[in-house]
Design a protein around this motif. Structure first.
Motif, PDB file in Angstrom:
ATOM      1  N   LYS A  12       0.767  -1.118   0.047  1.00  0.00           N
ATOM      2  CA  LYS A  12      -0.109  -0.007  -0.013  1.00  0.00           C
ATOM      3  C   LYS A  12       0.790   1.192   0.079  1.00  0.00           C
ATOM      4  O   LYS A  12       0.743   1.969  -0.947  1.00  0.00           O
ATOM      5  CB  LYS A  12      -1.039  -0.213   1.353  1.00  0.00           C
ATOM      6  CG  LYS A  12      -2.063   1.121   1.074  1.00  0.00           C
ATOM      7  CD  LYS A  12      -2.972   1.149   2.409  1.00  0.00           C
ATOM      8  CE  LYS A  12      -3.830   2.242   2.593  1.00  0.00           C
ATOM      9  NZ  LYS A  12      -4.773   2.174   3.585  1.00  0.00           N
ATOM     10  N   GLU A  13       1.940   1.322   0.904  1.00  0.00           N
ATOM     11  CA  GLU A  13       2.733   2.391   0.932  1.00  0.00           C
ATOM     12  C   GLU A  13       3.534   2.473  -0.578  1.00  0.00           C
ATOM     13  O   GLU A  13       3.987   3.292  -0.841  1.00  0.00           O
ATOM     14  CB  GLU A  13       3.843   2.261   2.105  1.00  0.00           C
ATOM     15  CG  GLU A  13       3.946   3.565   2.684  1.00  0.00           C
ATOM     16  CD  GLU A  13       4.827   3.507   4.182  1.00  0.00           C
ATOM     17  OE1 GLU A  13       5.634   4.410   4.556  1.00  0.00           O
ATOM     18  OE2 GLU A  13       4.578   2.654   4.881  1.00  0.00           O
ATOM     19  N   ASN A  14       4.076   1.321  -1.041  1.00  0.00           N
ATOM     20  CA  ASN A  14       4.678   1.202  -2.142  1.00  0.00           C
ATOM     21  C   ASN A  14       3.924   1.876  -3.259  1.00  0.00           C
ATOM     22  O   ASN A  14       4.519   2.760  -4.010  1.00  0.00           O
ATOM     23  CB  ASN A  14       5.147  -0.158  -2.358  1.00  0.00           C
ATOM     24  CG  ASN A  14       5.994  -0.109  -3.723  1.00  0.00           C
ATOM     25  OD1 ASN A  14       6.484   0.825  -4.462  1.00  0.00           O
ATOM     26  ND2 ASN A  14       5.950  -1.377  -4.282  1.00  0.00           N
ATOM     27  N   ILE A  15       2.825   1.558  -3.646  1.00  0.00           N
ATOM     28  CA  ILE A  15       1.696   2.210  -4.455  1.00  0.00           C
ATOM     29  C   ILE A  15       1.618   3.562  -4.373  1.00  0.00           C
ATOM     30  O   ILE A  15       1.575   4.509  -5.199  1.00  0.00           O
ATOM     31  CB  ILE A  15       0.430   1.419  -4.451  1.00  0.00           C
ATOM     32  CG1 ILE A  15       0.669  -0.045  -5.029  1.00  0.00           C
ATOM     33  CG2 ILE A  15      -0.609   1.850  -5.376  1.00  0.00           C
ATOM     34  CD1 ILE A  15       1.272  -0.358  -6.515  1.00  0.00           C
ATOM     35  N   LYS A  16       1.416   3.901  -3.171  1.00  0.00           N
ATOM     36  CA  LYS A  16       1.532   5.550  -2.845  1.00  0.00           C
ATOM     37  C   LYS A  16       2.734   6.099  -3.301  1.00  0.00           C
ATOM     38  O   LYS A  16       2.375   7.189  -3.906  1.00  0.00           O
ATOM     39  CB  LYS A  16       1.224   5.789  -1.295  1.00  0.00           C
ATOM     40  CG  LYS A  16       1.041   7.242  -0.960  1.00  0.00           C
ATOM     41  CD  LYS A  16       0.941   7.308   0.545  1.00  0.00           C
ATOM     42  CE  LYS A  16       2.335   7.366   1.103  1.00  0.00           C
ATOM     43  NZ  LYS A  16       2.446   7.718   2.567  1.00  0.00           N
ATOM     44  N   TYR A  17       3.960   5.754  -3.010  1.00  0.00           N
ATOM     45  CA  TYR A  17       4.983   6.503  -3.572  1.00  0.00           C
ATOM     46  C   TYR A  17       5.026   6.246  -4.881  1.00  0.00           C
ATOM     47  O   TYR A  17       5.443   7.361  -5.729  1.00  0.00           O
ATOM     48  CB  TYR A  17       6.430   5.270  -3.116  1.00  0.00           C
ATOM     49  CG  TYR A  17       6.731   5.906  -1.508  1.00  0.00           C
ATOM     50  CD1 TYR A  17       6.147   6.888  -0.890  1.00  0.00           C
ATOM     51  CD2 TYR A  17       7.351   4.653  -0.940  1.00  0.00           C
ATOM     52  CE1 TYR A  17       6.399   6.971   0.483  1.00  0.00           C
ATOM     53  CE2 TYR A  17       7.625   4.882   0.556  1.00  0.00           C
ATOM     54  CZ  TYR A  17       7.128   6.096   1.089  1.00  0.00           C
ATOM     55  OH  TYR A  17       7.534   6.294   2.673  1.00  0.00           O
ATOM     56  N   LEU A  19       2.479   6.344  -7.104  1.00  0.00           N
ATOM     57  CA  LEU A  19       1.644   7.326  -7.733  1.00  0.00           C
ATOM     58  C   LEU A  19       2.100   8.743  -7.684  1.00  0.00           C
ATOM     59  O   LEU A  19       2.071   9.503  -8.469  1.00  0.00           O
ATOM     60  CB  LEU A  19       0.365   7.164  -7.102  1.00  0.00           C
ATOM     61  CG  LEU A  19      -0.372   5.938  -7.545  1.00  0.00           C
ATOM     62  CD1 LEU A  19      -1.793   5.616  -6.560  1.00  0.00           C
ATOM     63  CD2 LEU A  19      -0.635   5.646  -8.890  1.00  0.00           C
ATOM     64  N   ILE A  20       2.723   8.981  -6.427  1.00  0.00           N
ATOM     65  CA  ILE A  20       3.226  10.481  -6.173  1.00  0.00           C
ATOM     66  C   ILE A  20       4.307  10.581  -7.312  1.00  0.00           C
ATOM     67  O   ILE A  20       4.519  11.588  -7.837  1.00  0.00           O
ATOM     68  CB  ILE A  20       3.533  10.520  -4.730  1.00  0.00           C
ATOM     69  CG1 ILE A  20       2.613  10.404  -3.720  1.00  0.00           C
ATOM     70  CG2 ILE A  20       4.514  11.778  -4.456  1.00  0.00           C
ATOM     71  CD1 ILE A  20       2.788  10.522  -2.461  1.00  0.00           C
ATOM     72  N   TYR A  70      13.056   7.140  -5.794  1.00  0.00           N
ATOM     73  CA  TYR A  70      12.451   5.793  -5.701  1.00  0.00           C
ATOM     74  C   TYR A  70      13.176   4.650  -4.923  1.00  0.00           C
ATOM     75  O   TYR A  70      12.810   4.069  -3.976  1.00  0.00           O
ATOM     76  CB  TYR A  70      11.877   5.296  -7.196  1.00  0.00           C
ATOM     77  CG  TYR A  70      10.760   3.986  -6.822  1.00  0.00           C
ATOM     78  CD1 TYR A  70       9.825   4.140  -6.284  1.00  0.00           C
ATOM     79  CD2 TYR A  70      11.435   2.908  -7.110  1.00  0.00           C
ATOM     80  CE1 TYR A  70       8.896   2.747  -5.933  1.00  0.00           C
ATOM     81  CE2 TYR A  70      10.721   1.674  -6.982  1.00  0.00           C
ATOM     82  CZ  TYR A  70       9.620   1.685  -6.354  1.00  0.00           C
ATOM     83  OH  TYR A  70       8.744   0.519  -6.288  1.00  0.00           O
TER      84      TYR A  70
END
Length: 85
Positions: A12-17, A19-20, A70
């Motif tokens: 969940k945190e990976n996908i947030k990064y 997308l940002i 990243y």
């Protein structure tokens, strides 16, 4: 926290990064190179209009910088969730 919960929170945190960072790259490549090029073309760098520079070079430079950002974020995330073997 179980391994399944850790993995879910990690992704969940990976996908947030992701997308940002993709939004930043989109704003630099599409926004600066196409949408805001007329305003940016009033500024010159090395004899070239800034809008042209972003469309031709700037988005690639920003993309490379975002790759390093990243990697750094993922290294921290790996340590946070204990996946840093």
């Amino acid at each position: 926290m179980t391994n399944k919960e850790k993995a879910k929170a990690y992704w969940k945190e990976n996908i947030k990064y992701v997308l940002i960072l993709m939004f930043i790259w989109f704003m630099v490549s599409f926004g600066a190179g196409i949408l805001f090029k007329d305003a940016l073309n009033t500024i010159k760098i090395g004899g070239f209009k800034l809008g042209f520079w972003f469309a031709q070079q700037g988005s690639m430079y920003v993309f490379v910088v975002l790759i390093f950002v990243y990697v750094r974020l993922m290294n921290k995330l790996d340590k946070k969730y204990g996946f840093d073997a």
